[in-house]
Design a protein around this motif. Structure first.
Motif, PDB file in Angstrom:
ATOM      1  N   ARG A 265       0.820  -1.205   0.000  1.00 44.42           N
ATOM      2  CA  ARG A 265       0.000   0.000   0.000  1.00 44.42           C
ATOM      3  C   ARG A 265       0.863   1.268   0.000  1.00 44.42           C
ATOM      4  N   GLU A 266       1.840   1.352   0.867  1.00 46.32           N
ATOM      5  CA  GLU A 266       2.655   2.562   0.982  1.00 46.32           C
ATOM      6  C   GLU A 266       3.525   2.780  -0.246  1.00 46.32           C
ATOM      7  N   SER A 267       4.131   1.705  -0.751  1.00 49.07           N
ATOM      8  CA  SER A 267       4.987   1.865  -1.932  1.00 49.07           C
ATOM      9  C   SER A 267       4.162   2.257  -3.156  1.00 49.07           C
ATOM     10  N   THR A 268       2.934   1.732  -3.255  1.00 49.10           N
ATOM     11  CA  THR A 268       2.055   2.114  -4.363  1.00 49.10           C
ATOM     12  C   THR A 268       1.674   3.588  -4.262  1.00 49.10           C
ATOM     13  N   ALA A 269       1.341   4.028  -3.064  1.00 42.59           N
ATOM     14  CA  ALA A 269       1.007   5.440  -2.853  1.00 42.59           C
ATOM     15  C   ALA A 269       2.197   6.336  -3.197  1.00 42.59           C
ATOM     16  N   ASP A 270       3.409   5.904  -2.856  1.00 42.79           N
ATOM     17  CA  ASP A 270       4.594   6.705  -3.143  1.00 42.79           C
ATOM     18  C   ASP A 270       4.816   6.830  -4.652  1.00 42.79           C
ATOM     19  N   LEU A 271       4.545   5.767  -5.392  1.00 42.90           N
ATOM     20  CA  LEU A 271       4.690   5.824  -6.847  1.00 42.90           C
ATOM     21  C   LEU A 271       3.691   6.814  -7.459  1.00 42.90           C
ATOM     22  N   ILE A 272       2.493   6.876  -6.888  1.00 44.86           N
ATOM     23  CA  ILE A 272       1.500   7.835  -7.376  1.00 44.86           C
ATOM     24  C   ILE A 272       1.975   9.263  -7.116  1.00 44.86           C
ATOM     25  N   ARG A 273       2.550   9.493  -5.925  1.00 43.80           N
ATOM     26  CA  ARG A 273       3.024  10.843  -5.576  1.00 43.80           C
ATOM     27  C   ARG A 273       4.119  11.316  -6.523  1.00 43.80           C
ATOM     28  N   ARG A 274       4.888  10.416  -7.107  1.00 45.27           N
ATOM     29  CA  ARG A 274       6.016  10.788  -7.948  1.00 45.27           C
ATOM     30  C   ARG A 274       5.635  11.028  -9.403  1.00 45.27           C
ATOM     31  N   LEU A 275       4.382  10.827  -9.761  1.00 41.41           N
ATOM     32  CA  LEU A 275       3.982  11.016 -11.156  1.00 41.41           C
ATOM     33  C   LEU A 275       4.169  12.469 -11.574  1.00 41.41           C
ATOM     34  N   SER A 276       4.579  12.677 -12.816  1.00 40.20           N
ATOM     35  CA  SER A 276       4.691  14.024 -13.385  1.00 40.20           C
ATOM     36  C   SER A 276       3.944  14.053 -14.699  1.00 40.20           C
ATOM     37  N   SER A 277       3.606  15.257 -15.161  1.00 45.55           N
ATOM     38  CA  SER A 277       2.716  15.381 -16.314  1.00 45.55           C
ATOM     39  C   SER A 277       3.472  15.858 -17.542  1.00 45.55           C
ATOM     40  N   GLY A 278       2.827  15.647 -18.694  1.00 40.55           N
ATOM     41  CA  GLY A 278       3.371  16.107 -19.964  1.00 40.55           C
ATOM     42  C   GLY A 278       2.849  15.267 -21.105  1.00 40.55           C
ATOM     43  N   GLY A 279       2.810  15.838 -22.311  1.00 43.64           N
ATOM     44  CA  GLY A 279       2.385  15.094 -23.487  1.00 43.64           C
ATOM     45  C   GLY A 279       0.909  15.251 -23.779  1.00 43.64           C
ATOM     46  N   ALA A 280       0.520  14.771 -24.960  1.00 45.21           N
ATOM     47  CA  ALA A 280      -0.875  14.825 -25.385  1.00 45.21           C
ATOM     48  C   ALA A 280      -1.675  13.712 -24.708  1.00 45.21           C
ATOM     49  N   THR A 281      -2.995  13.806 -24.811  1.00 50.11           N
ATOM     50  CA  THR A 281      -3.876  12.848 -24.157  1.00 50.11           C
ATOM     51  C   THR A 281      -4.430  11.848 -25.155  1.00 50.11           C
ATOM     52  N   ASP A 282      -4.381  10.571 -24.790  1.00 53.61           N
ATOM     53  CA  ASP A 282      -5.054   9.532 -25.566  1.00 53.61           C
ATOM     54  C   ASP A 282      -5.609   8.519 -24.581  1.00 53.61           C
ATOM     55  N   ILE A 283      -6.882   8.716 -24.203  1.00 53.09           N
ATOM     56  CA  ILE A 283      -7.502   7.846 -23.201  1.00 53.09           C
ATOM     57  C   ILE A 283      -7.570   6.417 -23.703  1.00 53.09           C
ATOM     58  N   ALA A 284      -7.776   6.241 -25.013  1.00 46.58           N
ATOM     59  CA  ALA A 284      -7.825   4.886 -25.563  1.00 46.58           C
ATOM     60  C   ALA A 284      -6.526   4.143 -25.294  1.00 46.58           C
ATOM     61  N   VAL A 285      -5.390   4.839 -25.431  1.00 51.87           N
ATOM     62  CA  VAL A 285      -4.091   4.228 -25.154  1.00 51.87           C
ATOM     63  C   VAL A 285      -3.987   3.842 -23.679  1.00 51.87           C
ATOM     64  N   GLY A 286      -4.492   4.734 -22.793  1.00 52.49           N
ATOM     65  CA  GLY A 286      -4.462   4.427 -21.371  1.00 52.49           C
ATOM     66  C   GLY A 286      -5.271   3.197 -21.030  1.00 52.49           C
ATOM     67  N   LEU A 287      -6.462   3.079 -21.607  1.00 51.47           N
ATOM     68  CA  LEU A 287      -7.299   1.900 -21.351  1.00 51.47           C
ATOM     69  C   LEU A 287      -6.641   0.640 -21.897  1.00 51.47           C
ATOM     70  N   ASP A 288      -6.025   0.761 -23.069  1.00 53.78           N
ATOM     71  CA  ASP A 288      -5.353  -0.399 -23.647  1.00 53.78           C
ATOM     72  C   ASP A 288      -4.170  -0.833 -22.774  1.00 53.78           C
ATOM     73  N   GLY A 289      -3.416   0.152 -22.270  1.00 52.29           N
ATOM     74  CA  GLY A 289      -2.301  -0.180 -21.385  1.00 52.29           C
ATOM     75  C   GLY A 289      -2.766  -0.839 -20.103  1.00 52.29           C
TER      76      GLY A 289
END
Length: 793
Positions: free
Chosen positions: A438-462
């Motif tokens: 639980r804690e390590s998963t939460a830490d990975l979420i905190r480290r996310l950074s943003s950038g790039g175009a959006t493709d929700i279809a790609v996210g669902l496929d991933g």
């Protein structure tokens, strides 16, 4: 889904990125060096000495290295100031919805050019068509500035959200000029059921909207049914009037809402609607007890009562069982066949049913959307698909907070994976048990950074690939600013494979319509950012039990629960758990499923497992809670006309918009200007395209054709505001030409990563080196220091 690195090489040196597109070509160098050494030193004759041969070998090696490096595709990426070529494309909306605003296009373009920035004016919408999304996509250029002189109300073609995503991917900016209205314009619409039963009270909503240069605008609203006035009221614009209407006879009724408005257009001052009224559907009520629910149903439906299910269920649209022990149900085989063939089944619980009625392991149990047993939240495979694109950048802190809050709702027994996505999907955390991680998963979420175009279809496929063909749920956390068509197709496919998508809207202006469409395509739910506590009901697990107060609607987007308000709490709930693939609609105060539904074969099944101390449905039988019972029953009934023959069904539409006419009968209908084609045994389709407003007759029924969508919205649309915000643009007034020109210059110039390819330079260096060496040898021969026939210096 981990993104596999491409066969390329990069490194950072002094703030620059050095890279090779095809580094495998470098393997040629050692082979070429060996060959050159063999040619120059082995079995050679001539006058050249050892020193000359070494110099020649060095020269040839350098030539080889330069050519091979050129073939490997060398490049550098450096961040530096670029001037660019500022240009403004002014897309002018001259559709009718803009007629209420002054024409400022030509003057604005001239003032922009006076500021030294070229401006192109293009008319992109006229009359009752506003394909603004298509126009925006066609006119967007890399690093360019597109200015929409429009209210942003799209009535055809590509959505603004889709075109905005394209603009963002090209580093283009979408700004807008939306002149204030200088004249008033009001319109009216009427919403309510298209089909109902005799004697049922139906709710309708007449809405008045529009714009006015004055602060307030009031109009008189008149509602008629078959030409008879039933309501007259003065309404402030924007505003609405709710009213109810009960129809006493079978037939198609014509409703009209009309306003008396002194404004630009008359066409949208009247709205037409048809309501088809049929005989109450025939419902069989089966119970061994005497409960008020029977009397409630008898007021709405053609009800028959029995103590057990008979052999023949063909006369009925639905069967309602209340507080029945499995041994007393009757002919369960006939009941299952009835549901599989398209019938409906509603099972209301009680002290003698479900865990107390030997449902577990019974034939009846397989038909139900719930299982009998310990009622804990589901433990399953869950993948968070978190939008980390540029459109999410401004709200990334909120994105993370929502993801962390959602994570906190989940039970330890679930397996959790994390995928981040923009235009690609990245595996952040593999699918693994949440409890110890639980804690390590939460830490990975905190480290996310943003950038790039959006493709929700790609996210669902991933996220789907991370599930790796396992059943589970994808929790999509996004602002939804992307095309929903591709994502909905993938979501629908996931739904067929037993994977649901729960969408959570985040950001300052989440596109709820897109997120709802994606969730509904898979059979999942849409939640707002402040509704993540409902995940605890669905996936909390035994050690993270939900503790609410009374009944809680879990999915507000379902037919059964939409518009329902719950105030009652019967106090008891059967010990059941939601079945995989079912719709969890309402939870009790301990998180137990109180209302659930699903499709079984061609039919529909719902369960109501909450009940009062006396075994009845208690306060659910009183308003406003009784709407839940009515809609649950209507859900399992389905189309009350499905058993009828010789019946024509056609939906209301707008002028110029085709509509399908459906006829159910023994033979193909004839007459009129329509041509019917057989689509199924006993089912025939034709297409009608009305050219005038009003009511139109077809066979034995009628339908309404209303004004085009262009006249159903005025003033600045929320979608245009979102497009401007997502691309970093601005909303300008017509007198801000200087600001638009300055923005164009700023967007065209700036500090950006610039890529320089060096292949030609290396080829040129190889050529110059070879040429220099040849010239040097010629000079040496000319001076007599060597002989040309020796071939070496």
């Amino acid at each position: 889904m981990a993104v596999l690195p491409l066969l390329a090489w990069t490194t950072e040196v002094a703030g620059r990125t050095l890279g090779l597109e095809r580094p495998l070509f470098l393997l040629v160098i050692p082979v070429a060096v060996i060959l050159a050494w063999g040619i120059i030193f082995r079995r050679t004759a001539g006058t050249a000495g050892e020193r000359s041969r070494r110099l020649l070998l060095a020269s040839r090696i350098l030539v080889i290295v330069f050519l091979v490096v050129a073939a490997a595709g060398p490049y550098t990426i450096e961040t530096r100031q670029t001037e660019g070529e500022p240009h403004v494309t002014l897309l002018v909306d001259e559709s009718d919805s803009m007629a209420v605003s002054p024409d400022v296009a030509s003057g604005l373009a001239s003032r922009i050019e006076d500021e030294g920035v070229p401006a192109t004016v293009s008319t992109v919408a006229q009359g009752d068509e506003s394909p603004l999304g298509n126009a925006l996509a066609a006119n967007t250029r890399p690093d360019g500035t597109v200015v929409l002189l429009s209210d942003g109300r799209v009535t055809s073609g590509r959505s603004l959200a889709s075109a905005t995503e394209l603009a963002r991917s090209m580093n283009a900016t979408v700004s807008a000029v939306a002149p204030e209205p200088e004249s008033a314009e009001q319109y009216v619409s009427l919403n309510g059921p298209a089909k109902t039963s005799v004697g049922v009270e139906n709710a309708f909503l007449a809405r008045v909207g529009g714009v006015s240069p004055d602060e307030t605008q009031s109009v008189e609203l008149v509602v008629e049914v078959d030409g008879q006035e039933i309501r007259r009221e003065t309404v402030a614009s924007p505003g609405s009037v709710e009213f109810t209407q009960t129809f006493d006879t079978v037939g198609t009724y014509q409703l009209t809402a009309r306003i008396d408005a002194d404004d630009q257009f008359d066409t949208n001052d009247v709205f037409h609607k048809t309501v088809r009224v049929v005989e109450p559907p025939k419902v069989l009520y089966v119970s061994r007890g005497s409960y008020p629910f029977r009397d409630y149903l008898s007021e709405l439906y053609d009800l028959e009562v029995a103590e057990e299910v008979p052999d023949d269920l063909s006369p009925y649209h639905a069967v309602v069982l209340q507080d029945m022990h499995a041994r007393d149900v009757g002919n369960v085989d006939a009941l299952q066949r009835f549901v599989i063939d398209g019938g409906g089944l509603l099972v209301a619980g009680g002290a003698n049913s479900f865990e107390n009625g030997a449902y577990k392991g019974s034939q009846l149990a397989s038909t139900l959307p719930v299982t009998t047993g310990e009622s804990t939240g589901q433990s399953t495979n869950l993948v968070f698909a978190i939008d980390v694109s540029g459109s999410a950048e401004s709200g990334m802190r909120v994105q993370k907070a929502v993801a962390l809050d959602a994570l906190d709702q989940l039970g330890d027994d679930n397996k959790i994976g994390i995928v981040g996505f923009n235009y690609r999907a990245y595996e952040v955390a593999p699918l693994r048990p949440l409890g110890p991680n639980r804690e390590s998963t939460a830490d990975l979420i905190r480290r996310l950074s943003s950038g790039g175009a959006t493709d929700i279809a790609v996210g669902l496929d991933g996220a789907s690939q991370l599930l790796d063909d396992q059943r589970g749920t994808i929790i999509l956390i996004s602002d939804g600013h992307d095309r929903f068509e591709d994502a909905s197709v993938i979501a629908e496919q996931l739904g067929r494979e037993g994977v649901r998508v729960v969408t959570i809207g985040t950001g300052p202006n989440p596109n709820e319509q897109t997120l709802r469409s994606i969730a509904q395509a898979s059979g999942g739910n849409y939640l707002r950012a402040d509704e993540t506590s409902r995940l605890r009901i669905l996936f909390g697990g035994a050690n993270r039990q939900y503790a609410g107060s009374g009944l809680t609607i879990v999915d507000q987007n379902d037919f059964v629960t939409s518009g329902v308000k719950l105030t009652a709490n019967p106090g008891n709930t059967n010990d059941v758990s939601i079945r995989s693939g079912a719709n969890f609609l309402v939870a009790s105060d301990d998180g137990t499923p109180a209302v659930a539904s699903w499709r079984y074969g061609l039919g529909r099944v719902a369960t109501i497992t909450t009940y009062g101390a006396d075994g009845s449905l208690d306060g659910l039988l009183s308003r406003p809670d009784s709407l839940l019972l009515t809609k649950s029953t209507n859900y399992v009934v389905g189309d009350p006309d499905r058993k009828a023959t010789g019946v024509t069904t056609v939906s209301d539409t707008r002028v110029g918009t085709p509509v399908t006419v459906v006829y159910r009968g023994d033979s193909r209908p004839s007459g009129g200007n329509l041509t019917f084609s057989s689509v199924n045994p006993g089912v025939y389709h034709a297409t009608a395209t009305p050219t005038e407003q009003g009511f139109h007759s077809v066979l034995d029924t009628s339908f309404a054709a209303n004004y085009p969508a262009e006249y159903a919205g005025f003033g600045l649309s929320p979608q245009l505001k979102a497009a401007v915000s997502d691309t970093g643009g601005k909303l300008y007034s017509p007198d801000q030409a200087a600001e638009i020109a300055t923005s164009a210059r700023d967007n065209a110039s700036g500090v950006r990563p610039v890529r320089d390819d060096w292949a030609r330079a290396f080829v040129l260096a190889a050529f110059l080196l070879y040429l220099g060496e040849v010239l040097l040898r010629r000079v040496q021969v000319y001076r007599g220091r060597t002989r040309s026939e020796g071939g070496l210096i």
